[in-house]
Write an enzyme that holds these catalytic residues in place. Structure first.
Site, PDB file in Angstrom:
ATOM      1  N   GLU A  14       4.346  -4.890  58.948  1.00  0.00           N
ATOM      2  CA  GLU A  14       3.089  -4.309  58.431  1.00  0.00           C
ATOM      3  C   GLU A  14       2.452  -5.269  57.419  1.00  0.00           C
ATOM      4  O   GLU A  14       1.228  -5.469  57.414  1.00  0.00           O
ATOM      5  CB  GLU A  14       3.350  -2.934  57.789  1.00  0.00           C
ATOM      6  CG  GLU A  14       3.665  -1.842  58.787  1.00  0.00           C
ATOM      7  CD  GLU A  14       2.463  -1.394  59.625  1.00  0.00           C
ATOM      8  OE1 GLU A  14       1.322  -1.795  59.323  1.00  0.00           O
ATOM      9  OE2 GLU A  14       2.674  -0.646  60.592  1.00  0.00           O
TER      10      GLU A  14
ATOM     11  N   ASP B 225      -5.714  -4.138  65.549  1.00  0.00           N
ATOM     12  CA  ASP B 225      -5.095  -2.815  65.505  1.00  0.00           C
ATOM     13  C   ASP B 225      -5.335  -2.069  66.805  1.00  0.00           C
ATOM     14  O   ASP B 225      -4.508  -1.253  67.219  1.00  0.00           O
ATOM     15  CB  ASP B 225      -5.603  -2.000  64.304  1.00  0.00           C
ATOM     16  CG  ASP B 225      -4.535  -1.056  63.808  1.00  0.00           C
ATOM     17  OD1 ASP B 225      -4.843   0.104  63.512  1.00  0.00           O
ATOM     18  OD2 ASP B 225      -3.365  -1.481  63.756  1.00  0.00           O
TER      19      ASP B 225
HETATM   20  C1  NFM Z   1      -0.251  -1.924  62.597  1.00  0.00           C
HETATM   21  C2  NFM Z   1      -0.344  -0.441  62.548  1.00  0.00           C
HETATM   22  N1  NFM Z   1       0.619   0.285  61.936  1.00  0.00           N
HETATM   23  C3  NFM Z   1       0.531   1.645  61.868  1.00  0.00           C
HETATM   24  C4  NFM Z   1      -0.551   2.322  62.419  1.00  0.00           C
HETATM   25  C5  NFM Z   1      -0.656   3.824  62.305  1.00  0.00           C
HETATM   26  N2  NFM Z   1      -0.299   4.500  63.483  1.00  0.00           N
HETATM   27  C6  NFM Z   1      -1.207   4.892  64.394  1.00  0.00           C
HETATM   28  O1  NFM Z   1      -2.387   4.817  64.321  1.00  0.00           O
HETATM   29  C7  NFM Z   1      -1.527   1.538  63.070  1.00  0.00           C
HETATM   30  N3  NFM Z   1      -2.616   2.120  63.633  1.00  0.00           N
HETATM   31  N4  NFM Z   1      -1.408   0.173  63.108  1.00  0.00           N
END
Ligand code: NFM
Length: 218
Positions: free
Chosen positions: A209, A46
């Protein structure tokens, strides 16, 4: 929640939406059964995602300033941009807490695929309505997911509470609400061809996601 275009798409893609916002990885954090190695894998990837998400948010800001008739759009997006500075600092602090070397992290397939989509969305060819719809989708998945881990009956362990609070808190929820209203307004006023592109981005992001959560299982 009022019946906008996004609510219709959520209904039409209910299964995928639930997979993205109630993933077993998230449910394992909520139930206190998550394997810390899965959490560390998610944390590493992430961080790479966020590094690529920053220029994407900047591109939405540029498109808002050029294409939106409402000045408040840019102000809302600017708020999200500012939060990302603090977010990167949080990742570095969290990584050192778990002895994770962020400089050595190798992007996994799901991360690379997601970053390729961000590149396409950054491209000036991608219209503002599609970009801001993508932006809401990306933020809303995390807000919906991590808010599950903050419910009174959740068994989230103390070590993971900061991460869950970061995206599950009410202020982030209010911010996502603002993005949802902005996206719905532009989707309602868009030509059908633009709405189709935005719908494709919405569904692609939900799938990415799910793939991203799956990756934490190694
Ligand atoms: C893979 C993913 N999707 C959404 C978010 C949320 N946005 C920012 O922080 C995140 N951090 N990572």
């Amino acid at each position: 929640m009022e019946r906008g275009v996004l609510e219709r798409w959520i209904k039409e893609n209910e299964g995928l939406y639930v997979e993205a916002t109630r993933h077993p990885f998230i449910l394992s954090i909520r139930d206190g059964t998550v394997d810390f190695s899965a959490y560390k894998r998610w944390l590493e990837q992430d961080y790479l995602f966020i590094r690529n998400f920053v220029p994407f948010v900047a591109s939405v800001l540029v498109k808002a300033s050029r294409e939106s008739e409402d000045d408040s759009d840019m102000e809302t997006i600017l708020g999200g941009m500012a939060a990302l500075h603090d977010e990167i600092l949080w990742f570095k602090k969290e990584a050192s807490k778990w002895n994770v070397q962020l400089s050595h992290v190798v992007p996994q397939n799901a991360t690379e695929a997601y970053c390729r989509l961000l590149e396409i969305l950054i491209n000036p060819e991608t219209d503002y309505t599609t970009a801001v719809t993508a932006f809401w989708t990306i933020e809303a998945v995390y807000q919906q997911s991590f808010s599950l881990c903050l419910k009174s009956d959740s068994k989230t362990v103390a070590e993971l509470m900061e991460a869950c609070r970061r995206w599950g808190n009410d202020d982030f929820g209010t911010y996502c609400e603002s993005l949802r209203r902005i996206a719905n307004r532009h989707l309602a006023n868009a030509q059908e061809s633009v709405r189709k592109k935005a719908e494709e981005a919405f569904k692609l992001i939900l799938q990415l996601e799910v793939d991203f959560w799956n990756m934490s299982f190694g």
